[in-house]
Scaffold this motif. Structure first.
Motif, PDB file in Angstrom:
ATOM      1  N   GLY A  56       0.799  -1.223   0.000  1.00 34.43           N
ATOM      2  CA  GLY A  56       0.000   0.000   0.000  1.00 34.43           C
ATOM      3  C   GLY A  56       0.829   1.270   0.000  1.00 34.43           C
ATOM      4  N   CYS A  57       2.109   1.184   0.330  1.00 35.46           N
ATOM      5  CA  CYS A  57       2.967   2.365   0.346  1.00 35.46           C
ATOM      6  C   CYS A  57       3.597   2.576  -1.025  1.00 35.46           C
ATOM      7  CB  CYS A  57       4.065   2.208   1.399  1.00 35.46           C
ATOM      8  SG  CYS A  57       3.465   2.163   3.109  1.00 35.46           S
ATOM      9  N   GLY A  58       4.054   3.799  -1.291  1.00 31.86           N
ATOM     10  CA  GLY A  58       4.754   4.094  -2.524  1.00 31.86           C
ATOM     11  C   GLY A  58       3.855   4.089  -3.756  1.00 31.86           C
ATOM     12  N   HIS A  59       4.484   4.119  -4.914  1.00 33.51           N
ATOM     13  CA  HIS A  59       3.790   4.125  -6.209  1.00 33.51           C
ATOM     14  C   HIS A  59       3.417   2.696  -6.585  1.00 33.51           C
ATOM     15  CE1 HIS A  59       3.321   4.386 -10.590  1.00 33.51           C
ATOM     16  NE2 HIS A  59       3.199   5.695 -10.470  1.00 33.51           N
ATOM     17  N   SER A  60       2.230   2.518  -7.157  1.00 31.20           N
ATOM     18  CA  SER A  60       1.764   1.168  -7.489  1.00 31.20           C
ATOM     19  C   SER A  60       2.666   0.487  -8.516  1.00 31.20           C
ATOM     20  CB  SER A  60       0.328   1.222  -8.012  1.00 31.20           C
ATOM     21  OG  SER A  60       0.244   2.011  -9.191  1.00 31.20           O
ATOM     22  N   GLY A  61       3.334   1.271  -9.384  1.00 36.53           N
ATOM     23  CA  GLY A  61       4.219   0.685 -10.381  1.00 36.53           C
ATOM     24  C   GLY A  61       5.494   0.092  -9.790  1.00 36.53           C
ATOM     25  N   PHE A 248       1.044  14.934  -6.592  1.00 36.66           N
ATOM     26  CA  PHE A 248       0.171  14.361  -5.567  1.00 36.66           C
ATOM     27  C   PHE A 248       0.970  14.018  -4.312  1.00 36.66           C
ATOM     28  CE2 PHE A 248      -1.379  10.587  -3.398  1.00 36.66           C
ATOM     29  CZ  PHE A 248      -2.705  10.918  -3.130  1.00 36.66           C
ATOM     30  N   CYS A 249       2.129  13.382  -4.506  1.00 37.48           N
ATOM     31  CA  CYS A 249       2.927  12.952  -3.367  1.00 37.48           C
ATOM     32  C   CYS A 249       3.471  14.141  -2.574  1.00 37.48           C
ATOM     33  CB  CYS A 249       4.076  12.062  -3.847  1.00 37.48           C
ATOM     34  SG  CYS A 249       4.988  11.290  -2.496  1.00 37.48           S
ATOM     35  N   LYS A 250       3.905  15.173  -3.270  1.00 33.80           N
ATOM     36  CA  LYS A 250       4.422  16.356  -2.573  1.00 33.80           C
ATOM     37  C   LYS A 250       3.344  17.010  -1.727  1.00 33.80           C
ATOM     38  CE  LYS A 250       8.042  17.364  -5.955  1.00 33.80           C
ATOM     39  NZ  LYS A 250       8.496  18.277  -7.043  1.00 33.80           N
ATOM     40  N   ALA A 251       2.121  17.090  -2.269  1.00 35.14           N
ATOM     41  CA  ALA A 251       1.007  17.672  -1.518  1.00 35.14           C
ATOM     42  C   ALA A 251       0.660  16.814  -0.313  1.00 35.14           C
ATOM     43  CB  ALA A 251      -0.210  17.821  -2.434  1.00 35.14           C
ATOM     44  N   CYS A 252       0.724  15.503  -0.496  1.00 36.50           N
ATOM     45  CA  CYS A 252       0.435  14.571   0.604  1.00 36.50           C
ATOM     46  C   CYS A 252       1.456  14.717   1.725  1.00 36.50           C
ATOM     47  CB  CYS A 252       0.416  13.141   0.059  1.00 36.50           C
ATOM     48  SG  CYS A 252       0.278  11.845   1.314  1.00 36.50           S
ATOM     49  N   GLU A 253       2.734  14.685   1.378  1.00 35.50           N
ATOM     50  CA  GLU A 253       3.787  14.764   2.382  1.00 35.50           C
ATOM     51  C   GLU A 253       3.817  16.130   3.072  1.00 35.50           C
ATOM     52  OE1 GLU A 253       7.301  13.658   0.236  1.00 35.50           O
ATOM     53  OE2 GLU A 253       7.030  11.518   0.691  1.00 35.50           O
ATOM     54  N   ALA A 254       3.438  17.184   2.343  1.00 40.92           N
ATOM     55  CA  ALA A 254       3.419  18.527   2.929  1.00 40.92           C
ATOM     56  C   ALA A 254       2.395  18.645   4.047  1.00 40.92           C
ATOM     57  CB  ALA A 254       3.136  19.561   1.835  1.00 40.92           C
ATOM     58  N   THR A 255       1.381  17.772   4.027  1.00 47.98           N
ATOM     59  CA  THR A 255       0.353  17.800   5.074  1.00 47.98           C
ATOM     60  C   THR A 255       0.542  16.672   6.093  1.00 47.98           C
ATOM     61  OG1 THR A 255      -1.123  16.508   3.627  1.00 47.98           O
ATOM     62  CG2 THR A 255      -1.327  18.897   3.555  1.00 47.98           C
ATOM     63  N   GLY A 256       1.738  16.079   6.108  1.00 49.96           N
ATOM     64  CA  GLY A 256       2.045  15.067   7.110  1.00 49.96           C
ATOM     65  C   GLY A 256       1.681  13.652   6.740  1.00 49.96           C
ATOM     66  N   GLY A 257       1.293  13.412   5.493  1.00 53.46           N
ATOM     67  CA  GLY A 257       0.899  12.074   5.074  1.00 53.46           C
ATOM     68  C   GLY A 257       2.027  11.286   4.445  1.00 53.46           C
ATOM     69  N   SER A 258       1.763  10.009   4.184  1.00 53.02           N
ATOM     70  CA  SER A 258       2.696   9.134   3.472  1.00 53.02           C
ATOM     71  C   SER A 258       2.076   8.744   2.141  1.00 53.02           C
ATOM     72  CB  SER A 258       2.981   7.861   4.290  1.00 53.02           C
ATOM     73  OG  SER A 258       3.645   8.177   5.499  1.00 53.02           O
ATOM     74  N   CYS A 259       2.856   8.788   1.077  1.00 51.69           N
ATOM     75  CA  CYS A 259       2.331   8.503  -0.266  1.00 51.69           C
ATOM     76  C   CYS A 259       2.114   7.003  -0.440  1.00 51.69           C
ATOM     77  CB  CYS A 259       3.300   9.005  -1.323  1.00 51.69           C
ATOM     78  SG  CYS A 259       3.745  10.743  -1.120  1.00 51.69           S
ATOM     79  N   GLY A 260       0.939   6.639  -0.910  1.00 53.45           N
ATOM     80  CA  GLY A 260       0.628   5.225  -1.094  1.00 53.45           C
ATOM     81  C   GLY A 260      -0.358   5.016  -2.224  1.00 53.45           C
ATOM     82  N   HIS A 261      -0.896   3.796  -2.286  1.00 47.59           N
ATOM     83  CA  HIS A 261      -1.853   3.463  -3.340  1.00 47.59           C
ATOM     84  C   HIS A 261      -2.867   2.458  -2.833  1.00 47.59           C
ATOM     85  CE1 HIS A 261       1.342   0.389  -3.693  1.00 47.59           C
ATOM     86  NE2 HIS A 261       0.343  -0.418  -4.017  1.00 47.59           N
TER      87      HIS A 261
END
Length: 316
Positions: A56-61, A248-261
């Protein structure tokens, strides 16, 4: 029997008009579920987007690509497993090590090497760099590399970024096998070493190419080294991520989130602790009022007030 007075109805219309003019809901799809912080390291190597170690973490590719075993980061694709020596996020590249890769000091034959074969669906995201040379060793006359040899001209071997088999023939590894340089470079059959870039064949599959082994080296311009004994051996792989995914990932991390899929649909998710957002950790259930944002608890309060007014105004 109770009825709605004209005064009450007027107040209700005023509230509805105010909401329609000044309040707008931000359309955000979100899912509540068990999320976890994505692990960010393995040994001394940082694991960051688009890579991940957990589902679930990172880019699905890039899912199911990296594994951390006893603090050793391993990279796995269809051709086999490789040790990750380095990930350069600035240049979007990574260095892989195959234990059966031939170097200048050691020539490994017997088809023990992995080569490099990436799954078709990963190909848009992951490929060896253009400055990476693959030297295929001990390929048979029937190899696809030499179709038509010696009567045709289809021999793809070439110099790649200043590295070639002509230089590689001077390595100590050949002498350790009892093969002298002159015996390697000349003969009636196809060359025992064929250097070429990955793009020329799109897949380094030793079995299909009917080769006994391979070597791989890369250069980091503008550095220049003197001979194959100083080449950097390994597989340098570049990775690509769409611009939209980066944003998308930069916006997610800027608000304290972790990029996932999403593990079922493979869509993007921002993992925000106990819930996941399809935008970022600040936009879940927000209400925009006069240019400002109301969080979820204030939104709930406003809805309760409106509901209470409605129930007390309409008596049946």
């Amino acid at each position: 029997m109770y009825f709605v007075t004209s005064f009450t109805m007027a107040k209700l219309r005023s509230i509805i008009l105010f909401i329609s003019l000044h309040v707008s809901f931000v359309p955000v799809v979100y899912s509540i579920g068990a999320s976890h912080a994505c692990r960010s390291y393995c040994g001394n190597i940082t694991i960051d987007y688009p890579f991940a170690l957990q589902s679930g973490c990172g880019h699905s590719g890039f899912r199911d690509l990296l594994f951390c075993i006893n603090d050793v980061l391993m990279f796995h694709i269809s051709s086999g497993s490789y040790r990750v020596l380095n990930i350069d996020y600035a240049y979007r590249s990574m260095i892989l090590h195959d234990p059966h890769l031939s170097t200048c000091d050691s020539i490994v034959l017997g088809r023990r090497g992995n080569g490099f074969v990436v799954e078709h669906w990963r190909a848009p995201y992951l490929n060896p760099t253009a400055d990476n040379v693959f030297m295929l060793l001990g390929c048979s006359t029937q190899s696809p590399l030499f179709q038509g040899f010696p009567y045709g001209n289809h021999v793809p071997c070439r110099n790649v970024s200043g590295m070639s088999c002509e230089e590689y023939y001077g390595c100590q590894g050949w002498m350790n096998l009892g093969l002298a340089r002159m015996g390697l470079a000349y003969g009636s059959g196809p060359p025992i070493c064929c250097a070429l870039p990955y793009d020329a064949i799109k897949s380094v599959n030793l079995s299909k190419l009917e080769c006994q082994g391979y070597s791989s080296a890369y250069t980091l311009a503008p550095l220049r080294v003197n001979g194959p004994s100083e080449w950097t051996y390994g597989i340098r792989v570049k990775y690509e991520v769409e611009v939209s995914n980066d944003s998308f990932c930069k916006a997610c991390e800027a608000t304290g989130g972790s990029c996932g899929h999403d593990m079922e649909r493979f869509g993007q998710l921002c993992m925000c602790g106990s819930w996941n957002s399809t935008s970022n950790c600040d936009t879940i259930m927000k209400l925009s009022v006069g240019g400002t944002s109301l969080p979820r608890d204030k939104l709930s309060g406003l809805l309760i007030i409106i509901s209470t007014f409605w129930l007390t105004s309409f008596r049946m």
